[in-house]
Design an enzyme around this catalytic site. Structure first.
Site, PDB file in Angstrom:
ATOM      1  N   GLU A 397       9.424  53.061  67.594  1.00 12.21           N
ATOM      2  CA  GLU A 397       8.897  51.701  67.415  1.00 12.21           C
ATOM      3  C   GLU A 397       9.911  50.753  66.781  1.00 12.21           C
ATOM      4  OE1 GLU A 397       5.396  54.326  67.948  1.00 12.21           O
ATOM      5  OE2 GLU A 397       7.198  54.443  66.694  1.00 12.21           O
ATOM      6  N   HIS A 464      -5.574  56.172  64.114  1.00 14.95           N
ATOM      7  CA  HIS A 464      -5.789  55.445  65.368  1.00 14.95           C
ATOM      8  C   HIS A 464      -6.928  54.436  65.249  1.00 14.95           C
ATOM      9  CE1 HIS A 464      -3.684  59.125  66.621  1.00 14.95           C
ATOM     10  NE2 HIS A 464      -3.282  58.454  67.688  1.00 14.95           N
TER      11      HIS A 464
END
Length: 658
Positions: A397, A464
């Site tokens: 990322e 998540h």
């Protein structure tokens, strides 16, 4: 030092000498000014000039170079007017950062130099993005980026090398191995014999170069770059050199054995080169003196110009107005044709229409290409736009956020999908320190949208399910968008992509396939900073966003006697406080609902602002309702207990009754 093996014209040999002498003389002057308190800090590159000068001379003038704080030779070789450098170091308005940042923490598009940040590593990923833009535009161009041996231990280094290798990006990664990371010697930093060996792990060509031999640096780098322009690929170069002064002047060199300093002093790249040029009869003492006088005159004249400039007079409105690049929003109204689609379809449709509108727009993210992303938002995009513009990325990322910045620097737009908003933590540094701060620091915007699938209610557990917008609303320079409806999502996404500033675009996973709405078929935009008034009443004001909007609807539908103003914020930065003030002045009561845990969230700031600006209108205490002060759990029953939804109705009724 062996110079004769390199075939270089006398003209180039002489120009390389002048190019090395200039930063050396500037540094010697800066060290004097530092002791006089006229410069606040200095990172010396004395003894390393051959690397900066050799690499920059090998580059073409229109090729980007990303230096570090010991690369003065990059700036002087690109012939930046010296007074601009001097005023930069003095914190004056003619400096590249107008006093907002120091030393070499700046860039300039005019000279194709992109400045560093103190966190070092993201610079490498930015170079990837710049090179990717060149490649997408079919330009035979290379990009050079510098780092020290210390930063090769950072994750960003490895991520950037991997991305460059996988995408065959024409980046020259220049490692200046100068022996110490501040005071830590190389044997305490890495185990491999040579840093160039790290290239092998990424399938990357690498070379070791004597960083104190200007002809070796210039010749070998020139040859490599000439080949890379026609055969795009990354190359890792390890320049063996030494730092003759402290990491910065205040730290000194007491930790360095004297015999090591003495040995490297004999390898001084400038003095050895002068000896060679004199022996070859290319230089004589009188011509050296004449060149020194010429450079010294230039330094003195430009220093005087810098000294004569007045100190900055702080201007609060100027500072506040230059955090973001000005964006003149122009509303694009939709046509009358609509279709009933889900939130996820609206986002996909908005992305697709923006890809058609902007042929310089690139989508990047894990599994976004053929697979269509884990939520299938980009399904079918590869067939329509090709893999060059819809790019699968490695799991890195930080490097991809940095690469998105590089694309923007080189004239493109980028949309990056964080597979889950939670994973933004792995790219946090370049988001909050590079994307957010670059425009304020030196006028370079980040035309980047980061899509953030977020939120609970789907039993996805602690990694998540977060709705982590508060990480970013705190950071000046970022815009934060959080739609609750398909119509808003499509229009706000179009605006986010048009806006030249970095935008964090939150998409609630729980609403992806559960929320339907009539949405215009055509392209349209919606303004940032305008809350939506979804219901009107006089008894209380409800302020919320995202899933909280739908929780509030459910509660009001269940309690039809409560007549409330229901405000959907839609964007959290900019924030529509005027709409909130107007409603609170009408109703006299305010409750703020957020899905995130309560402490430190947007509700706290809204509450404080209303207290400061509307206190006399309030008929009761402001209530904040948020989720529990725990990580979000996986078990359905535990998750329901965690979420703010379970506590909202009671808090609303309690405030109504106050």
């Amino acid at each position: 030092m062996d110079y004769k093996q390199f075939t270089v014209s006398d003209e180039i040999k002489l120009s390389l000498f002048k190019a090395m002498l200039k930063p050396r003389m500037i540094e010697e002057k800066m060290l004097i000014l530092l002791r006089q308190g006229k410069v606040s800090k200095w990172f010396s590159g004395i003894g390393q000039e051959a690397i900066s000068v050799g690499v920059t001379t090998a580059l073409q003038k229109d090729e980007y170079v990303l230096p570090m704080h010991r690369n003065l030779g990059v700036f002087t070789t690109r012939e930046i007017p010296l007074y601009r450098l001097f005023t930069q170091w003095q914190g004056k308005a003619s400096g590249f950062t107008q006093g907002r940042d120091r030393s070499f923490h700046f860039g300039t598009q005019e000279f194709k130099i992109i400045g560093m940040i103190s966190h070092l590593g993201p610079q490498l990923g930015v170079a990837d993005g710049i090179a990717l833009a060149h490649k997408l535009k079919s330009e035979k161009t290379v990009t050079a980026v510098f780092t020290g041996e210390g930063a090769t231990s950072e994750g960003d280094f490895h991520e950037a090398l991997n991305v460059a290798a996988v995408w065959d990006l024409p980046v020259v990664f220049c490692i200046e191995n100068n022996g110490y990371g501040l005071s830590t010697p190389t044997n305490e930093q890495f185990k491999c014999e040579n840093l160039a060996d790290k290239g092998k792990g990424y399938g990357m060509e690498s070379h070791i170069i004597d960083g104190n031999n200007i002809l070796e640096v210039y010749t070998k780098v020139s040859e490599l770059m000439a080949d890379m322009r026609n055969n795009p690929r990354p190359v890792l170069l390890e320049f063996k050199t030494f730092r003759m002064r402290g990491h910065e002047e205040a730290s000194g060199t007491k930790y360095v054995p004297q015999e090591l300093l003495d040995a490297w002093a004999e390898k001084d790249p400038l003095e050895n080169y002068i000896t060679f040029l004199k022996k070859e009869k290319i230089l004589k003492d009188d011509s050296i003196n004449a060149i020194r006088v010429e450079i010294q005159t230039e330094i003195d004249e430009h220093l005087q110009k810098a000294y004569s400039e007045e100190s900055i007079i702080p201007n609060e409105s100027k500072e506040l107005n230059e955090v973001y690049q000005n964006y003149d929003f122009k509303e694009v109204k939709p046509n009358i044709h609509t279709t009933n689609i889900r939130l996820i379809d609206a986002i996909s449709d908005g992305l697709k229409q923006s890809m058609k509108k902007y042929d310089n727009l690139v989508i990047m993210g894990q599994d976004v290409a053929e697979y269509g992303g884990v939520f299938k938002i980009t399904e079918g995009f590869v067939e329509e736009f090709g893999k060059e513009r819809v790019r699968n990325t490695p799991i890195c990322e930080s490097a991809i956020v940095s690469a998105a910045m590089g694309l923007s620097i080189n004239g493109m737009k980028a949309v990056m999908e964080m597979q889950f908003a939670d994973f933004a933590s792995s790219g946090f540094n370049p988001i909050v320190n590079y994307l957010a701060k670059s425009y304020y620091r030196w006028g370079e915007n980040a035309d980047v949208v980061i899509r953030m699938p977020c939120g609970g209610g789907v039993s996805a557990g602690p990694f998540h399910s977060q709705t982590n917008e508060a990480w970013f609303t705190k950071t000046p320079g970022l815009k934060v968008v959080y739609p609750a409806f398909p119509y808003d999502a499509k229009g706000l996404l179009a605006t986010a992509i048009e806006d030249p500033n970095p935008v964090m675009f939150f998409e609630h996973k729980g609403l992806y396939r559960s929320m339907y709405q009539e949405v215009p078929v055509s392209y349209y935009t919606l303004p940032f900073g305008k809350a939506g008034l979804l219901r009107e009443g006089t008894s209380i004001t409800i302020v919320t966003y995202g899933a909280g909007v739908h929780w509030a609807f459910e509660t009001l539908d269940k309690n039809t006697d409560i007549k409330a103003d229901l405000l959907d914020l839609r964007t959290l930065q900019p924030l529509d406080m005027e709409a909130i003030y107007y409603s609170v002045k009408k109703t006299g009561k305010l409750i703020i609902l957020q899905e995130d845990s309560l402490f430190g969230g947007i509700a706290s700031d809204i509450s404080s602002l209303v207290m400061e600006n509307c206190f006399e209108y309030l008929d009761g205490p402001i209530r904040r309702v948020g989720s529990l002060e725990t990580p979000i759990p996986f078990n359905t029953q535990l998750e329901q207990q965690y979420l703010a939804k379970s506590r909202f109705e009671a808090s609303l009724k309690d405030l109504i009754a106050y």
